[in-house]
Design a protein around this motif. Structure first.
Motif, PDB file in Angstrom:
ATOM      1  N   ILE A  81       0.844  -1.204   0.000  1.00  0.00           N
ATOM      2  CA  ILE A  81       0.000   0.000   0.000  1.00  0.00           C
ATOM      3  C   ILE A  81       0.875   1.248   0.000  1.00  0.00           C
ATOM      4  O   ILE A  81       0.620   2.187  -0.755  1.00  0.00           O
ATOM      5  CB  ILE A  81      -0.972  -0.023   1.193  1.00  0.00           C
ATOM      6  CG1 ILE A  81      -1.984  -1.164   0.999  1.00  0.00           C
ATOM      7  CG2 ILE A  81      -1.690   1.317   1.345  1.00  0.00           C
ATOM      8  CD1 ILE A  81      -2.829  -1.471   2.216  1.00  0.00           C
ATOM      9  N   ASP A  82       1.929   1.265   0.815  1.00  0.00           N
ATOM     10  CA  ASP A  82       2.829   2.421   0.861  1.00  0.00           C
ATOM     11  C   ASP A  82       3.530   2.638  -0.477  1.00  0.00           C
ATOM     12  O   ASP A  82       3.683   3.779  -0.918  1.00  0.00           O
ATOM     13  CB  ASP A  82       3.871   2.257   1.978  1.00  0.00           C
ATOM     14  CG  ASP A  82       3.267   2.385   3.364  1.00  0.00           C
ATOM     15  OD1 ASP A  82       2.117   2.853   3.491  1.00  0.00           O
ATOM     16  OD2 ASP A  82       3.954   2.000   4.346  1.00  0.00           O
ATOM     17  N   LEU A  83       3.943   1.559  -1.141  1.00  0.00           N
ATOM     18  CA  LEU A  83       4.573   1.655  -2.468  1.00  0.00           C
ATOM     19  C   LEU A  83       3.595   2.278  -3.464  1.00  0.00           C
ATOM     20  O   LEU A  83       3.945   3.196  -4.212  1.00  0.00           O
ATOM     21  CB  LEU A  83       5.006   0.269  -2.955  1.00  0.00           C
ATOM     22  CG  LEU A  83       5.443   0.164  -4.415  1.00  0.00           C
ATOM     23  CD1 LEU A  83       6.795   0.830  -4.616  1.00  0.00           C
ATOM     24  CD2 LEU A  83       5.490  -1.289  -4.847  1.00  0.00           C
ATOM     25  N   PHE A  84       2.360   1.795  -3.450  1.00  0.00           N
ATOM     26  CA  PHE A  84       1.331   2.302  -4.350  1.00  0.00           C
ATOM     27  C   PHE A  84       1.061   3.787  -4.090  1.00  0.00           C
ATOM     28  O   PHE A  84       1.041   4.595  -5.017  1.00  0.00           O
ATOM     29  CB  PHE A  84       0.042   1.476  -4.180  1.00  0.00           C
ATOM     30  CG  PHE A  84      -1.138   2.057  -4.888  1.00  0.00           C
ATOM     31  CD1 PHE A  84      -1.279   1.936  -6.259  1.00  0.00           C
ATOM     32  CD2 PHE A  84      -2.112   2.752  -4.185  1.00  0.00           C
ATOM     33  CE1 PHE A  84      -2.360   2.483  -6.920  1.00  0.00           C
ATOM     34  CE2 PHE A  84      -3.201   3.304  -4.825  1.00  0.00           C
ATOM     35  CZ  PHE A  84      -3.324   3.167  -6.198  1.00  0.00           C
ATOM     36  N   ASN A 130       4.305  -0.787  -9.383  1.00  0.00           N
ATOM     37  CA  ASN A 130       3.697   0.111  -8.398  1.00  0.00           C
ATOM     38  C   ASN A 130       2.714  -0.619  -7.486  1.00  0.00           C
ATOM     39  O   ASN A 130       1.861   0.003  -6.850  1.00  0.00           O
ATOM     40  CB  ASN A 130       3.010   1.280  -9.110  1.00  0.00           C
ATOM     41  CG  ASN A 130       4.026   2.234  -9.712  1.00  0.00           C
ATOM     42  OD1 ASN A 130       5.107   2.428  -9.164  1.00  0.00           O
ATOM     43  ND2 ASN A 130       3.692   2.822 -10.836  1.00  0.00           N
ATOM     44  N   GLY A 131       2.845  -1.953  -7.449  1.00  0.00           N
ATOM     45  CA  GLY A 131       2.025  -2.750  -6.536  1.00  0.00           C
ATOM     46  C   GLY A 131       0.642  -3.076  -7.053  1.00  0.00           C
ATOM     47  O   GLY A 131      -0.214  -3.532  -6.302  1.00  0.00           O
ATOM     48  N   ILE A 132       0.418  -2.888  -8.348  1.00  0.00           N
ATOM     49  CA  ILE A 132      -0.921  -3.056  -8.923  1.00  0.00           C
ATOM     50  C   ILE A 132      -1.041  -4.410  -9.618  1.00  0.00           C
ATOM     51  O   ILE A 132      -0.205  -4.776 -10.441  1.00  0.00           O
ATOM     52  CB  ILE A 132      -1.228  -1.913  -9.907  1.00  0.00           C
ATOM     53  CG1 ILE A 132      -1.242  -0.578  -9.151  1.00  0.00           C
ATOM     54  CG2 ILE A 132      -2.552  -2.157 -10.631  1.00  0.00           C
ATOM     55  CD1 ILE A 132      -1.341   0.634 -10.037  1.00  0.00           C
ATOM     56  N   GLN A 133      -2.103  -5.122  -9.278  1.00  0.00           N
ATOM     57  CA  GLN A 133      -2.380  -6.413  -9.903  1.00  0.00           C
ATOM     58  C   GLN A 133      -3.348  -6.275 -11.066  1.00  0.00           C
ATOM     59  O   GLN A 133      -3.166  -6.882 -12.121  1.00  0.00           O
ATOM     60  CB  GLN A 133      -2.967  -7.372  -8.871  1.00  0.00           C
ATOM     61  CG  GLN A 133      -3.370  -8.718  -9.442  1.00  0.00           C
ATOM     62  CD  GLN A 133      -3.931  -9.626  -8.367  1.00  0.00           C
ATOM     63  OE1 GLN A 133      -3.531  -9.544  -7.223  1.00  0.00           O
ATOM     64  NE2 GLN A 133      -4.859 -10.476  -8.742  1.00  0.00           N
ATOM     65  N   ASN A 134      -4.375  -5.434 -10.889  1.00  0.00           N
ATOM     66  CA  ASN A 134      -5.447  -5.365 -11.876  1.00  0.00           C
ATOM     67  C   ASN A 134      -6.038  -3.957 -11.878  1.00  0.00           C
ATOM     68  O   ASN A 134      -6.138  -3.319 -10.832  1.00  0.00           O
ATOM     69  CB  ASN A 134      -6.523  -6.393 -11.489  1.00  0.00           C
ATOM     70  CG  ASN A 134      -7.637  -6.492 -12.485  1.00  0.00           C
ATOM     71  OD1 ASN A 134      -7.551  -5.960 -13.591  1.00  0.00           O
ATOM     72  ND2 ASN A 134      -8.702  -7.162 -12.098  1.00  0.00           N
ATOM     73  N   VAL A 135      -6.434  -3.487 -13.074  1.00  0.00           N
ATOM     74  CA  VAL A 135      -7.073  -2.184 -13.212  1.00  0.00           C
ATOM     75  C   VAL A 135      -8.327  -2.341 -14.063  1.00  0.00           C
ATOM     76  O   VAL A 135      -8.279  -2.946 -15.134  1.00  0.00           O
ATOM     77  CB  VAL A 135      -6.133  -1.156 -13.887  1.00  0.00           C
ATOM     78  CG1 VAL A 135      -6.847   0.179 -14.094  1.00  0.00           C
ATOM     79  CG2 VAL A 135      -4.866  -0.975 -13.097  1.00  0.00           C
ATOM     80  N   LYS A 136      -9.425  -1.790 -13.578  1.00  0.00           N
ATOM     81  CA  LYS A 136     -10.659  -1.728 -14.365  1.00  0.00           C
ATOM     82  C   LYS A 136     -10.983  -0.259 -14.516  1.00  0.00           C
ATOM     83  O   LYS A 136     -11.114   0.470 -13.541  1.00  0.00           O
ATOM     84  CB  LYS A 136     -11.788  -2.468 -13.664  1.00  0.00           C
ATOM     85  CG  LYS A 136     -11.502  -3.946 -13.597  1.00  0.00           C
ATOM     86  CD  LYS A 136     -12.659  -4.726 -13.090  1.00  0.00           C
ATOM     87  CE  LYS A 136     -12.215  -6.169 -13.200  1.00  0.00           C
ATOM     88  NZ  LYS A 136     -12.924  -7.127 -12.577  1.00  0.00           N
ATOM     89  N   THR A 137     -11.091   0.179 -15.757  1.00  0.00           N
ATOM     90  CA  THR A 137     -11.271   1.595 -16.044  1.00  0.00           C
ATOM     91  C   THR A 137     -12.709   1.881 -16.447  1.00  0.00           C
ATOM     92  O   THR A 137     -13.286   1.182 -17.278  1.00  0.00           O
ATOM     93  CB  THR A 137     -10.314   2.030 -17.177  1.00  0.00           C
ATOM     94  OG1 THR A 137      -8.975   1.729 -16.779  1.00  0.00           O
ATOM     95  CG2 THR A 137     -10.437   3.513 -17.451  1.00  0.00           C
ATOM     96  N   ASP A 138     -13.251   2.931 -15.861  1.00  0.00           N
ATOM     97  CA  ASP A 138     -14.587   3.409 -16.209  1.00  0.00           C
ATOM     98  C   ASP A 138     -14.444   4.761 -16.892  1.00  0.00           C
ATOM     99  O   ASP A 138     -13.652   5.610 -16.470  1.00  0.00           O
ATOM    100  CB  ASP A 138     -15.459   3.565 -14.961  1.00  0.00           C
ATOM    101  CG  ASP A 138     -15.747   2.225 -14.306  1.00  0.00           C
ATOM    102  OD1 ASP A 138     -16.049   1.268 -15.037  1.00  0.00           O
ATOM    103  OD2 ASP A 138     -15.670   2.144 -13.063  1.00  0.00           O
ATOM    104  N   VAL A 139     -15.218   4.952 -17.965  1.00  0.00           N
ATOM    105  CA  VAL A 139     -15.177   6.187 -18.735  1.00  0.00           C
ATOM    106  C   VAL A 139     -16.514   6.902 -18.551  1.00  0.00           C
ATOM    107  O   VAL A 139     -17.543   6.381 -18.966  1.00  0.00           O
ATOM    108  CB  VAL A 139     -14.947   5.900 -20.239  1.00  0.00           C
ATOM    109  CG1 VAL A 139     -14.854   7.199 -21.022  1.00  0.00           C
ATOM    110  CG2 VAL A 139     -13.723   5.037 -20.438  1.00  0.00           C
ATOM    111  N   PRO A 140     -16.502   8.079 -17.929  1.00  0.00           N
ATOM    112  CA  PRO A 140     -17.771   8.792 -17.783  1.00  0.00           C
ATOM    113  C   PRO A 140     -18.237   9.350 -19.122  1.00  0.00           C
ATOM    114  O   PRO A 140     -17.427   9.789 -19.936  1.00  0.00           O
ATOM    115  CB  PRO A 140     -17.438   9.913 -16.799  1.00  0.00           C
ATOM    116  CG  PRO A 140     -15.964  10.093 -16.911  1.00  0.00           C
ATOM    117  CD  PRO A 140     -15.387   8.779 -17.317  1.00  0.00           C
TER     118      PRO A 140
END
Length: 152
Positions: A81-84, A130-140
């Motif tokens: 979490i601190d790395l992120f 950066n400590g991230i496993q998965n990203v889900k992006t939402d577009v307004p």
């Protein structure tokens, strides 16, 4: 600090127009200039007013998209979490970052020029380094309301 009705009026006016001159502010809230200035200084000293900023029109400075990224981290330990957090604080494209309770570990608002710019940003920064496993992006599709004023 306990806020009274006059303090709240001062805060509402300053949220509407942070550049208002003290004489005009005093008139709007029903005080004479000296007590008004004293109250503003107390609100600043107490940290209730943390800073003054210029709010820019995102589109007019070439940043056409706001993307919301729901992030899952590789782990939920303090080191990850601190790395992120440290990484997100360095990225000017990340204008808001929240550590979440629930399905996602973090929520980001990322501002970029266009979709290609976001893809480059995601591929470069929203990664395991950066400590991230998965990203889900939402577009307004439409901004219905955006304010920086708190309901005081």
């Amino acid at each position: 600090m306990n806020l009274d009705d006059i303090d709240r009026r001062i805060l509402r006016e300053l949220q509407r127009d942070g550049r208002v001159q003290n004489n005009e502010l005093a008139k709007r809230v029903g005080l004479s200039p000296s007590p008004c200035l004293r109250r503003v200084k107390l609100l600043e000293a107490s940290g209730i007013i943390s800073r003054y900023v210029a709010v820019l029109d995102q589109g007019k400075v070439g940043l056409q998209l706001s993307m919301f990224a729901r992030v899952s981290l590789v782990a939920q330990d303090a080191e990850t979490i601190d790395l992120f957090i440290a990484a997100m604080r360095t990225l000017p494209e990340v204008v808001e970052c929240y550590i979440m309770l629930g399905e996602s570990d973090a929520l980001l608002r990322v501002v970029v020029r266009d979709l290609a710019d976001y893809r480059r940003f995601q591929a470069t920064h929203l990664t395991r380094k950066n400590g991230i496993q998965n990203v889900k992006t939402d577009v307004p599709s439409e901004v219905v309301k955006q304010t920086f004023a708190l309901p005081v």
